[in-house]
Scaffold this active site. Structure first.
Site, short mmCIF file in Angstrom:
data_model
loop_
_atom_site.label_atom_id
_atom_site.label_comp_id
_atom_site.label_asym_id
_atom_site.label_seq_id
_atom_site.Cartn_x
_atom_site.Cartn_y
_atom_site.Cartn_z
N LYS A 48 41.71 32.67 38.53
CA LYS A 48 41.76 33.16 37.15
C LYS A 48 42.27 34.61 37.08
CE LYS A 48 37.38 32.50 36.07
NZ LYS A 48 36.85 32.00 37.36
N ARG B 212 31.14 31.86 29.35
CA ARG B 212 30.62 31.10 30.48
C ARG B 212 29.47 30.19 30.06
NH1 ARG B 212 32.37 35.07 34.71
NH2 ARG B 212 32.03 34.18 36.75
N ARG C 48 38.05 36.56 50.81
CA ARG C 48 38.84 37.54 50.05
C ARG C 48 38.30 38.98 50.14
NH1 ARG C 48 38.03 35.30 43.79
NH2 ARG C 48 35.89 36.04 43.58
N ARG D 134 33.47 41.85 47.74
CA ARG D 134 32.43 41.75 46.72
C ARG D 134 31.14 41.22 47.35
NH1 ARG D 134 34.93 38.71 41.52
NH2 ARG D 134 32.79 37.96 41.49
N ARG E 200 26.98 30.50 42.61
CA ARG E 200 27.94 30.72 41.50
C ARG E 200 28.58 29.39 41.09
NH1 ARG E 200 31.63 35.10 44.01
NH2 ARG E 200 32.74 35.04 42.05
P1 AMP Z 1 33.38 37.16 37.97
O1 AMP Z 1 34.04 38.40 38.47
O2 AMP Z 1 33.99 36.64 36.69
O3 AMP Z 1 33.28 36.09 39.03
O4 AMP Z 1 31.88 37.57 37.59
C1 AMP Z 1 30.98 38.09 38.57
C2 AMP Z 1 29.56 37.93 38.07
O5 AMP Z 1 29.39 38.68 36.86
C3 AMP Z 1 29.14 36.51 37.72
O6 AMP Z 1 28.72 35.77 38.85
C4 AMP Z 1 28.00 36.78 36.75
O7 AMP Z 1 26.83 37.19 37.42
C5 AMP Z 1 28.52 37.98 35.96
N1 AMP Z 1 29.32 37.57 34.78
C6 AMP Z 1 30.65 37.80 34.54
N2 AMP Z 1 31.02 37.30 33.36
C7 AMP Z 1 29.91 36.73 32.82
C8 AMP Z 1 29.65 36.03 31.61
N3 AMP Z 1 30.64 35.78 30.72
N4 AMP Z 1 28.39 35.59 31.40
C9 AMP Z 1 27.39 35.83 32.28
N5 AMP Z 1 27.57 36.46 33.44
C10 AMP Z 1 28.82 36.93 33.72
#
Ligand code: AMP
Length: 228
Positions: A13, A88, A127, A161, A172
């Site tokens: 994404k 989400r 990554r 990360r 996740r």
């Molecule tokens: P990402 O970088 O999009 O994979 O997000 C990393 C982490 O941030 C996720 O595993 C969640 O803990 C939190 N997170 C990011 N976006 C959201 C969202 N829209 N709703 C809830 N948690 C989020």
């Protein structure tokens, strides 16, 4: 144009959102990046979010919706945006619809990047990125050309990360399958959802996304016809 990119962690994404941003001149919004910035800055939101993110769970809808609501009011969103990692949950999608209805700029497209779970774990667990400029790399698929040196800015420090560890990645994926996948029928019912094979090469996926955008029902056609 307002676009949502859906797909499990590691589906690509972020990479595709950056491409869309360049091609369409619209803002890229990653709620994950926004939360990581809050964590790095040591804010109250960051402190509350960090533990949840480290477990691979979702931060509360309340926090995320408030954060996203103020982000889309920024001037760079005037011509539209790509949402990467939001919504989400179904309550987030509903709140987004309400916010956008008020602005008169609904979602035009929802692209799901589809990838199977085994590939995802391999993609994510390998990554890393440049600590200085954020350029992305991968242990197997994309190592820096000169070992230990960023191809883009020449820096020597790299970061991973904390939630890209295998055990957290599994959590996740569970969160995605239980809480985010129910959004697919939500957007399908609005005829906004298009599915793209996230396993293809980056360029090929980008081409498929552009082709998918062409197939969407145009907004405001009946209005335009009545005007002429
Ligand atoms: P990402 O970088 O999009 O994979 O997000 C990393 C982490 O941030 C996720 O595993 C969640 O803990 C939190 N997170 C990011 N976006 C959201 C969202 N829209 N709703 C809830 N948690 C989020």
């Amino acid at each position: 144009m307002n676009i949502i990119l859906l797909g499990p962690p590691g589906a690509g994404k972020g990479t595709q959102a950056k491409g869309l941003q360049l091609r369409h001149g619209i803002a890229q919004i990653s709620t994950g990046d926004m939360l990581r910035a809050e964590v790095a800055a040591g804010t109250e939101v960051g402190r509350r979010a960090k533990e949840i993110m480290d477990r691979g769970e979702l931060v509360s809808d309340e926090i995320i919706i408030a954060m996203l609501g103020s982000r889309i009011e920024k001037p760079d969103c005037a011509h539209g945006f790509i949402l990467d990692g939001f919504p989400r949950t179904v309550p987030q999608a509903e709140a987004l619809d309400v916010l956008l209805e008020k602005r008169g700029t609904p979602i035009d497209a929802v692209i799901e990047l589809r990838v199977n779970d085994e590939v995802l774990i391999e993609r994510i667990a390998g990554r890393f990125s440049c600590a200085k400029c954020g350029a992305s790399y991968h242990d197997t698929f994309k190592r820096p050309k000169a070992e230990g040196t960023c191809d883009v800015c020449g820096a020597h420090d790299f970061i991973r990360r904390p939630d890209d560890k295998r055990e957290v990645v599994s959590a996740r994926l569970v969160a995605y399958n239980n809480q985010t996948a129910p959004l697919l029928p939500y957007y399908e019912a609005q005829d906004r959802l298009r599915i793209v094979d996230g396993l293809a090469d980056i360029e090929e996926v980008a081409g498929e996304i552009e082709a998918a955008l062409e197939t969407l029902p145009k907004r405001g056609v009946s209005h335009a016809l009545t005007q002429s």
